[in-house]
Scaffold this motif. Sequence first.
Motif, PDB file in Angstrom:
ATOM      1  N   UNK A 304       0.829  -1.209   0.000  1.00 39.14           N
ATOM      2  CA  UNK A 304       0.000   0.000   0.000  1.00 39.14           C
ATOM      3  C   UNK A 304       0.866   1.262   0.000  1.00 39.14           C
ATOM      4  N   UNK A 305       1.934   1.247   0.782  1.00 39.67           N
ATOM      5  CA  UNK A 305       2.830   2.411   0.832  1.00 39.67           C
ATOM      6  C   UNK A 305       3.547   2.588  -0.502  1.00 39.67           C
ATOM      7  N   UNK A 306       3.987   1.480  -1.079  1.00 37.64           N
ATOM      8  CA  UNK A 306       4.716   1.554  -2.347  1.00 37.64           C
ATOM      9  C   UNK A 306       3.855   2.114  -3.464  1.00 37.64           C
ATOM     10  N   UNK A 307       2.592   1.668  -3.540  1.00 40.48           N
ATOM     11  CA  UNK A 307       1.694   2.168  -4.581  1.00 40.48           C
ATOM     12  C   UNK A 307       1.362   3.639  -4.346  1.00 40.48           C
ATOM     13  N   UNK A 308       1.196   4.039  -3.089  1.00 42.03           N
ATOM     14  CA  UNK A 308       0.841   5.423  -2.776  1.00 42.03           C
ATOM     15  C   UNK A 308       2.001   6.370  -3.054  1.00 42.03           C
ATOM     16  N   UNK A 309       3.207   6.000  -2.644  1.00 43.49           N
ATOM     17  CA  UNK A 309       4.371   6.871  -2.790  1.00 43.49           C
ATOM     18  C   UNK A 309       5.125   6.661  -4.102  1.00 43.49           C
ATOM     19  N   UNK A 310       4.790   5.526  -4.778  1.00 45.41           N
ATOM     20  CA  UNK A 310       5.498   5.162  -6.011  1.00 45.41           C
ATOM     21  C   UNK A 310       6.992   4.979  -5.759  1.00 45.41           C
TER      22      UNK A 310
END
Length: 505
Positions: A304-310
């Motif tokens: 979730x963090x990776x997708x949000x922050x790219x």
Amino acid sequence: MMSQRRGFHLDQSELLCKKGCGFYGNTAWQGLCSKCWREENQREKQRQIQEDWALAERLQREEEEAYASRHQRTQSQPTITPFSKFEERKTKEKSRKVNTVTKFFTPSAKTPPKKDATPFDNQSSPSPSSSASRHSSWDSDRATQDFIDFLKPLKSGREIFKQCRAFTESMVYKREMGADELSECVQDFYQSLSDRLQTQFKDSDQVEGVMDEVEKYMMTRLYKEAFCPETTDDEKKDLAIQKRIRDLHWVTIEMLCVPVDEEIPEVSDSVVKAITDVIEMDSKRVPKDKLACITRCSKHIFNAIKVSKKEAASADDFLPTLIYIVLKANPPRLQSNIQYITRYCNPSRLMTGEDGYYFTNLCCAVAFIEKLDGQSLNLSSEEFELYMSGQASPNWPPSTGASSCSPGSATLSQVHKRLDLLTGLGKRQDRVLEKARQLESDLIDWTDEVEQKVQSVLESFPAETQNPAATTASGTTPAASSAIDSDNVENELLPPPLQPQVFAG
């Protein structure tokens, strides 16, 4: 930005054992790893045993000196109680405390009854006892059969099964012991069995595989006795953390500085899966399976963090998000599950690896929730107390007047705010309906206009209804019209058919 994260920054060194051994520590072990905690605990118990023996010897000497002085004063009187019996009684009385401590380090004198015969037994099947019937559930039977199937190919499988079964049944007779003592017995068995397996198997992965199956078999059968025992205050801690999380329902994702955008469908899906996994932890019986739920939850958080922050998530991003997930999930029997994993999980799994890392972070998240205050959320202490008591909400802050602190005025203010919100929604709905009616009228006018234009074009360019085929100057029709196979040739233009004539010659 650093001031916003000051309450949730966690240096990775804080996750490690305070002794500096390099393994992960745990709040339940006072920041030590499993190995250092056991060593420290053993030293403490040995010191306590020595102190108890010294106290018993000192009391015995004092009693002997007191008896000798009384005996000198009453030499002419007969001895009422023989000295040997008196000494024996006093020794038993003074060593009672020592026996209470040392009984934890000696095996139980009771011999547990035999279980039903298995492929690893050569004896006939005895009648099941009451202690055996307690483990006759489907899960226990299935775990036993799976364990037997796993050990069959192993050369020493029969001996491993007998040892595990004997130890599991002996634990039934140690229910009067505390949870820490039961945990120590299980951990000692893990350690001794692991040491023996290390000499038999050269492959450490194979040893870990056997120990995982041993843990699964033992803890499935001991789950009722080991999970949240009556001798502990685990249930009280469960209720306390559950109430604490309910009181913190108003905490928003912005307050925790969580770098997650739930408006993104993939992120929202990962958050839901993380919540589901941490709740599912309570339905598992084996510590390894409970740890697997925590690991899956953590991986969904990282996604979730990776997708949000790219970009890849950092430790400072992970911990606040984990706290947010725990607050949203409010997992059942959270403290009991953490204590169960701490007490009965294979220690090597908690000391190293991703399971140990994620479990340590979960313990830190729970500790943060327990001591969460206004400073951690960038709120004043007054605001924090109002939100915790339910007198105010971050969406409708109280007024600055003196009467705003009363529960009645705060409730009335919330009612007015919600009425204003409903009024605004009603006006928005009226505007939407008006726009819809206008759109319907525009569609009707557009349809009429299109029909008029089409009719005008048709009148300007009438369609030819007759066959444009015409005869040539010679009286013949074009080739296309004179084709015999054509269906458009008019019959009246054909010459009359030939009639038969009688030849008169």
